[in-house]
Design a protein around this motif. Structure first.
Motif, PDB file in Angstrom:
ATOM      1  N   ALA A  41       0.399  -0.891   0.104  1.00  0.00           N
ATOM      2  CA  ALA A  41       0.199  -0.099  -0.255  1.00  0.00           C
ATOM      3  C   ALA A  41       0.392   0.924  -0.350  1.00  0.00           C
ATOM      4  CB  ALA A  41      -1.013   0.206   0.985  1.00  0.00           C
ATOM      5  N   ASN A  42       0.231   1.891  -0.816  1.00  0.00           N
ATOM      6  CA  ASN A  42       1.005   3.378  -1.187  1.00  0.00           C
ATOM      7  C   ASN A  42       3.492   2.985  -1.385  1.00  0.00           C
ATOM      8  OD1 ASN A  42      -1.630   5.040  -0.301  1.00  0.00           O
ATOM      9  ND2 ASN A  42      -0.881   3.899   1.507  1.00  0.00           N
ATOM     10  N   MET A  47       4.657  12.351  -5.152  1.00  0.00           N
ATOM     11  CA  MET A  47       3.359  13.785  -4.587  1.00  0.00           C
ATOM     12  C   MET A  47       2.675  13.921  -5.976  1.00  0.00           C
ATOM     13  SD  MET A  47       5.009  14.098  -1.422  1.00  0.00           S
ATOM     14  CE  MET A  47       6.178  13.401  -0.803  1.00  0.00           C
ATOM     15  N   MET A  52      -0.446  16.725  -3.253  1.00  0.00           N
ATOM     16  CA  MET A  52       0.510  17.708  -2.654  1.00  0.00           C
ATOM     17  C   MET A  52       0.027  18.709  -3.702  1.00  0.00           C
ATOM     18  SD  MET A  52       0.677  16.560   0.486  1.00  0.00           S
ATOM     19  CE  MET A  52       1.038  14.505   0.389  1.00  0.00           C
ATOM     20  N   HIS A 141     -12.751  -1.204   3.117  1.00  0.00           N
ATOM     21  CA  HIS A 141     -13.948  -0.704   4.209  1.00  0.00           C
ATOM     22  C   HIS A 141     -14.138  -1.843   5.321  1.00  0.00           C
ATOM     23  CE1 HIS A 141     -15.549   2.330   1.165  1.00  0.00           C
ATOM     24  NE2 HIS A 141     -15.760   1.484   0.544  1.00  0.00           N
ATOM     25  N   THR A 146     -15.339   1.441  12.071  1.00  0.00           N
ATOM     26  CA  THR A 146     -15.953   2.055  11.921  1.00  0.00           C
ATOM     27  C   THR A 146     -14.819   2.793  11.000  1.00  0.00           C
ATOM     28  OG1 THR A 146     -14.756   3.424  13.858  1.00  0.00           O
ATOM     29  CG2 THR A 146     -16.415   2.790  14.539  1.00  0.00           C
ATOM     30  N   LYS A 147     -13.683   2.678  10.412  1.00  0.00           N
ATOM     31  CA  LYS A 147     -12.703   3.479   9.226  1.00  0.00           C
ATOM     32  C   LYS A 147     -12.765   2.917   8.127  1.00  0.00           C
ATOM     33  CE  LYS A 147     -11.147   5.460  12.914  1.00  0.00           C
ATOM     34  NZ  LYS A 147     -11.449   7.224  12.814  1.00  0.00           N
ATOM     35  N   THR A 148     -12.398   3.137   6.796  1.00  0.00           N
ATOM     36  CA  THR A 148     -11.920   3.086   5.487  1.00  0.00           C
ATOM     37  C   THR A 148     -10.713   3.156   5.754  1.00  0.00           C
ATOM     38  OG1 THR A 148     -14.093   3.474   4.911  1.00  0.00           O
ATOM     39  CG2 THR A 148     -11.988   3.556   3.286  1.00  0.00           C
ATOM     40  N   TYR A 149      -9.659   2.199   4.661  1.00  0.00           N
ATOM     41  CA  TYR A 149      -8.271   2.210   5.026  1.00  0.00           C
ATOM     42  C   TYR A 149      -7.940   2.540   3.460  1.00  0.00           C
ATOM     43  CZ  TYR A 149      -7.133   0.113   8.903  1.00  0.00           C
ATOM     44  OH  TYR A 149      -7.692  -0.106  10.444  1.00  0.00           O
ATOM     45  N   ILE A 150      -7.487   3.456   3.315  1.00  0.00           N
ATOM     46  CA  ILE A 150      -7.697   4.387   1.452  1.00  0.00           C
ATOM     47  C   ILE A 150      -5.949   3.785   1.565  1.00  0.00           C
ATOM     48  CG2 ILE A 150      -7.121   5.732   0.678  1.00  0.00           C
ATOM     49  CD1 ILE A 150      -9.253   6.283   1.402  1.00  0.00           C
TER      50      ILE A 150
ATOM     51  N   VAL B  76       4.748  10.774   1.885  1.00  0.00           N
ATOM     52  CA  VAL B  76       3.148  11.131   1.308  1.00  0.00           C
ATOM     53  C   VAL B  76       2.009  10.713   2.585  1.00  0.00           C
ATOM     54  CG1 VAL B  76       1.465   9.422   0.370  1.00  0.00           C
ATOM     55  CG2 VAL B  76       3.114   9.933  -1.047  1.00  0.00           C
ATOM     56  N   LEU B  77       2.936   9.844   3.859  1.00  0.00           N
ATOM     57  CA  LEU B  77       1.666   9.678   4.558  1.00  0.00           C
ATOM     58  C   LEU B  77       2.029  10.967   6.198  1.00  0.00           C
ATOM     59  CD1 LEU B  77       1.913   5.838   5.374  1.00  0.00           C
ATOM     60  CD2 LEU B  77       0.265   7.193   4.644  1.00  0.00           C
ATOM     61  N   ASN B  79       1.571  14.212   6.817  1.00  0.00           N
ATOM     62  CA  ASN B  79       1.013  15.329   6.871  1.00  0.00           C
ATOM     63  C   ASN B  79      -1.174  14.117   7.915  1.00  0.00           C
ATOM     64  OD1 ASN B  79       2.679  16.973   6.549  1.00  0.00           O
ATOM     65  ND2 ASN B  79       2.371  17.023   5.066  1.00  0.00           N
ATOM     66  N   GLU B  82      -4.329  10.664  10.006  1.00  0.00           N
ATOM     67  CA  GLU B  82      -4.260   9.096  10.414  1.00  0.00           C
ATOM     68  C   GLU B  82      -3.953   7.993   9.630  1.00  0.00           C
ATOM     69  OE1 GLU B  82      -7.740   7.768  12.032  1.00  0.00           O
ATOM     70  OE2 GLU B  82      -7.084   5.633  13.178  1.00  0.00           O
ATOM     71  N   PHE B  84      -2.479   4.103   9.390  1.00  0.00           N
ATOM     72  CA  PHE B  84      -2.360   2.588   9.220  1.00  0.00           C
ATOM     73  C   PHE B  84      -1.817   1.188   9.096  1.00  0.00           C
ATOM     74  CE2 PHE B  84      -3.603  -1.563  10.585  1.00  0.00           C
ATOM     75  CZ  PHE B  84      -2.732  -1.593  12.407  1.00  0.00           C
ATOM     76  N   ALA B  85      -0.840   0.653   8.731  1.00  0.00           N
ATOM     77  CA  ALA B  85       0.190   0.160   8.096  1.00  0.00           C
ATOM     78  C   ALA B  85       0.189   0.313   6.970  1.00  0.00           C
ATOM     79  CB  ALA B  85      -0.682  -1.554   7.976  1.00  0.00           C
ATOM     80  N   GLY B  86       0.763   1.901   6.611  1.00  0.00           N
ATOM     81  CA  GLY B  86       0.813   1.550   5.785  1.00  0.00           C
ATOM     82  C   GLY B  86      -0.039   2.961   4.321  1.00  0.00           C
ATOM     83  N   PHE B  87      -1.733   2.912   5.361  1.00  0.00           N
ATOM     84  CA  PHE B  87      -2.738   2.865   4.580  1.00  0.00           C
ATOM     85  C   PHE B  87      -3.457   4.238   4.978  1.00  0.00           C
ATOM     86  CE2 PHE B  87      -3.636  -1.634   3.700  1.00  0.00           C
ATOM     87  CZ  PHE B  87      -3.682  -1.902   3.091  1.00  0.00           C
ATOM     88  N   PHE B  88      -3.761   5.688   4.723  1.00  0.00           N
ATOM     89  CA  PHE B  88      -4.212   6.149   4.550  1.00  0.00           C
ATOM     90  C   PHE B  88      -5.595   5.426   5.819  1.00  0.00           C
ATOM     91  CE2 PHE B  88      -2.291   8.026   1.881  1.00  0.00           C
ATOM     92  CZ  PHE B  88      -1.689   9.545   1.908  1.00  0.00           C
ATOM     93  N   VAL B  89      -5.757   6.287   6.834  1.00  0.00           N
ATOM     94  CA  VAL B  89      -7.249   5.967   6.969  1.00  0.00           C
ATOM     95  C   VAL B  89      -8.377   7.356   7.470  1.00  0.00           C
ATOM     96  CG1 VAL B  89      -8.159   4.800   9.823  1.00  0.00           C
ATOM     97  CG2 VAL B  89      -5.913   4.355   8.895  1.00  0.00           C
ATOM     98  N   VAL B  90      -9.037   7.263   7.139  1.00  0.00           N
ATOM     99  CA  VAL B  90     -10.420   7.824   7.294  1.00  0.00           C
ATOM    100  C   VAL B  90     -12.049   7.561   7.851  1.00  0.00           C
ATOM    101  CG1 VAL B  90      -9.587   9.527   5.347  1.00  0.00           C
ATOM    102  CG2 VAL B  90     -10.977   7.340   4.792  1.00  0.00           C
ATOM    103  N   PRO B  91     -12.081   8.395   8.173  1.00  0.00           N
ATOM    104  CA  PRO B  91     -14.034   8.073   8.627  1.00  0.00           C
ATOM    105  C   PRO B  91     -14.443   6.876   7.922  1.00  0.00           C
ATOM    106  CG  PRO B  91     -13.829  10.144   9.237  1.00  0.00           C
ATOM    107  CD  PRO B  91     -12.643   9.965   8.783  1.00  0.00           C
ATOM    108  N   LYS B  92     -15.580   5.896   8.081  1.00  0.00           N
ATOM    109  CA  LYS B  92     -15.960   5.227   7.387  1.00  0.00           C
ATOM    110  C   LYS B  92     -16.853   5.783   6.211  1.00  0.00           C
ATOM    111  CE  LYS B  92     -16.951  -0.144   7.032  1.00  0.00           C
ATOM    112  NZ  LYS B  92     -16.046  -0.746   8.046  1.00  0.00           N
ATOM    113  N   VAL B  93     -16.833   4.849   5.408  1.00  0.00           N
ATOM    114  CA  VAL B  93     -17.545   5.361   3.875  1.00  0.00           C
ATOM    115  C   VAL B  93     -17.436   4.780   3.073  1.00  0.00           C
ATOM    116  CG1 VAL B  93     -16.723   8.047   2.960  1.00  0.00           C
ATOM    117  CG2 VAL B  93     -15.066   6.020   2.218  1.00  0.00           C
TER     118      VAL B  93
END
Lengths: 483, 95
Positions: A41-42, A47, A52, A141, A146-150, B76-77, B79, B82, B84-93
């Protein structure tokens, strides 16, 4: 054209597809990050891809070439001037807040493809346009309550969106369209067509109407990622819309999602986000200008395309449209066949390749690239049949052993002593033996019971261990049995 | 055509900007005055004039297809509110 029987009479469907195909390239459309699938991931994010502030996109020349190559393969109009535009929408895996796409001035205009239907006929499906755009990131998802990972690895990867005209009239035609499009993309090497990895996905527009009436209101079903699902989505959506109308309701134009587990489509929840993309030309990217010469060079570099190959296979090898369609569906299959057929019986080769080899590979979920038997090796087996060393029936056993043991046909025939008995004396001896054992049947035959001939053929074949040359056996047996 | 409050609310939502009632009251005449100023352009006859995509006369610059960027996950991460484990973490969508 498919007819759907409703409670109140017959209905037809009108379908159009938007196929998103990932362009085969090393780096992304507007950045130097890798476009490869499956990285951690990522790790393939620059940038630019993470949007950015102040970062500027620089367009990948090869992605543009790939789009042109595809457009030319679709026989489509090439626009020497095209413009990138911003398609604005808000989503967590779209860091820019807009997707760079093309709007009113795409790189490729109208074209058409011939799709091959299951009944052997073909139909022309017209293409509306092809444009180049960025992919978004990937949202997970199901990793947290309660969180989504991107993961932004996919963010910025180049896609071609290929939009068909609403020319499709049945789920079969839609499936055939996707398959043919995938075949063409693979031939020209612009997309690997791997639907499991998401390199080809489609949005399906479906509406229903009374046969030959005006088009009805359509629904768009997003992100369908296999040929089988394309089929299922259209079936489901057609039935749903027909039932809705027959119950006095009205189809509303909306975006729906396909639930693969339940096998149904459902409306997206966020109706307030109804499309308002506020497209405008991207001020970071001036118009893309191409020269005639550049386009011509790409046109000249195109390989023989599937339809031309199909026509050639039918003309040069005397194959049926059905066989030719199977053989040209993958470049590797066509190459294998041509290698096999060189200097051999074309139809015998086609039969053995399609029925036996492809059949066996298919059973074990493999394709021609994984074949344990090479064209030369299959050719040796065909030669053994053609020069009467073995019969077609024995050849099937040899073929099974070739798959199992990896040995060549010649070795197997020698080891197992499968050579056809073509020695008249030896065959006569077997016939004599059988006739001696079945003296009463011989008498019956000679008194006019002709039908017993088949029985004797079977018995002699059996006694020879299946190795008797069928033609010789017939001739000799007839003579011997004659009163 | 002047904007109404409903349109301003919609534009604000699309842009993910939260407007209080008070700010919105001030925003509406502000936006309308900007639009009114730009509206003067409509008085010019543009019949047969190609829409201008860019202020500069340049065309798109292209680069070679080479991997020469990425592999900077920490930066990249850096700023992200949140991760975790290399992922961006956002409120559940979830859709």
């Amino acid at each position: 054209m498919a007819i759907y029987e409703g409670r109140t009479g017959d209905w037809g469907i009108v379908v159009g597809l938007e196929v998103h195909a990932q362009i085969t390239s090393a780096s992304k459309l507007f950045s130097g990050s890798s476009a490869a699938f499956g990285a951690e991931a990522n790790t393939q994010v620059s940038m630019v891809d993470s949007a950015m502030p102040g970062m500027l996109p620089v367009c990948n020349a090869y992605c543009i070439e790939q789009a042109l190559r595809t457009g030319l393969a679709l026989g489509a109009q090439i626009n020497l001037r095209s413009v990138f535009a911003r398609k604005n929408y808000f989503y967590a895996d779209l860091p820019q807040g807009y997707q760079i796409s093309q709007y009113d001035q795409p790189i490729v205009g109208e074209g058409a493809i011939e799709v091959d239907l299951p009944d052997g006929s073909t139909k022309t499906i017209r293409i509306e346009r092809l444009h180049v755009e960025q992919d978004a990131g990937k949202s997970l998802h199901d990793q947290h309550p309660t969180k989504t990972y991107i993961d932004l690895n996919r963010s910025g990867v180049a896609l071609m969106e290929i939009v068909s005209k609403p020319d499709i009239r049945s789920p079969e035609e839609a499936a055939a369209y996707v398959k043919k499009l995938r075949t063409i993309l693979r031939y020209v090497g612009t997309c690997d067509g791997n639907m499991e990895e998401g390199s080809m996905r489609c949005d399906i527009n479906v509406s229903v109407r009374r046969p030959d009436a005006e088009f009805g209101t359509r629904c768009e079903i997003k992100n369908v990622n296999s040929v089988r699902h394309v089929f299922q989505v259209i079936e489901f959506e057609a039935r749903r819309q027909i039932a809705l109308i027959e119950d006095g309701g009205e189809v509303v134009q909306e975006t729906r999602l396909w639930d693969t587990k339940k096998g149904e489509t459902r409306a997206m929840r966020s109706k307030e986000n109804a499309h308002d993309y506020r497209y405008f030309p991207d001020p970071d990217l001036p118009p893309l200008m191409l020269s005639e010469g550049f386009v011509e060079n790409i046109r000249k570099s195109l390989p023989e395309l599937p339809d031309a190959k199909k026509q050639r296979f039918m003309a040069d090898y005397g194959l049926s449209a059905y066989d030719a369609t199977i053989l040209i569906s993958e470049q590797a299959r066509a190459d294998f066949y041509e290698e096999l057929a060189k200097g051999r019986d074309f139809k015998l080769c086609a039969n053995w390749f399609i029925t036996e080899l492809l059949g066996a590979l298919n059973k074990s979920g493999k394709d021609i690239g994984d074949s344990p038997i090479s064209a030369d090796q299959l050719g040796d087996l065909v030669d053994l049949m053609s020069n009467d060393t073995i019969s077609g029936r024995i050849a099937k056993d040899v073929f099974a052993l070739m798959l199992e043991t990896g040995k060549t046909a010649g070795v197997i025939v020698e080891e197992k002593g499968l050579r056809q008995v073509t020695d008249t004396g030896a065959l006569e001896a077997v016939i004599d033996e059988v006739m001696a054992q079945q003296a009463d049947k011989v008498a019956e035959y000679r008194s006019g019971k002709d039908k017993l001939f088949g029985f004797f053929v079977g018995q002699v074949m059996k006694a020879s261990g299946g190795k008797a040359n069928p033609g010789m056996l017939n001739d000799l047996l007839k003579k011997k049995l004659a009163p | 055509m002047p904007l109404d409050h409903e349109t301003v609310t919609r534009i604000a939502r699309l842009a993910r900007i939260r407007l209080t009632q008070e700010v919105q009251e001030k925003t509406l005449p502000g936006l309308n005055s900007i639009l009114g100023f730009v509206e003067q352009l409509s008085s010019i006859n543009t019949e047969g004039v190609e829409p201008m995509v860019s202020a500069s006369a340049t065309t798109l610059r292209l680069r070679e297809d080479r991997v020469d960027d990425g592999h900077c996950r920490d930066a990249v991460l850096a700023n992200a509110p949140e991760s975790f484990a290399g992922f961006f973490v956002v409120p559940k969508v979830v859709e």
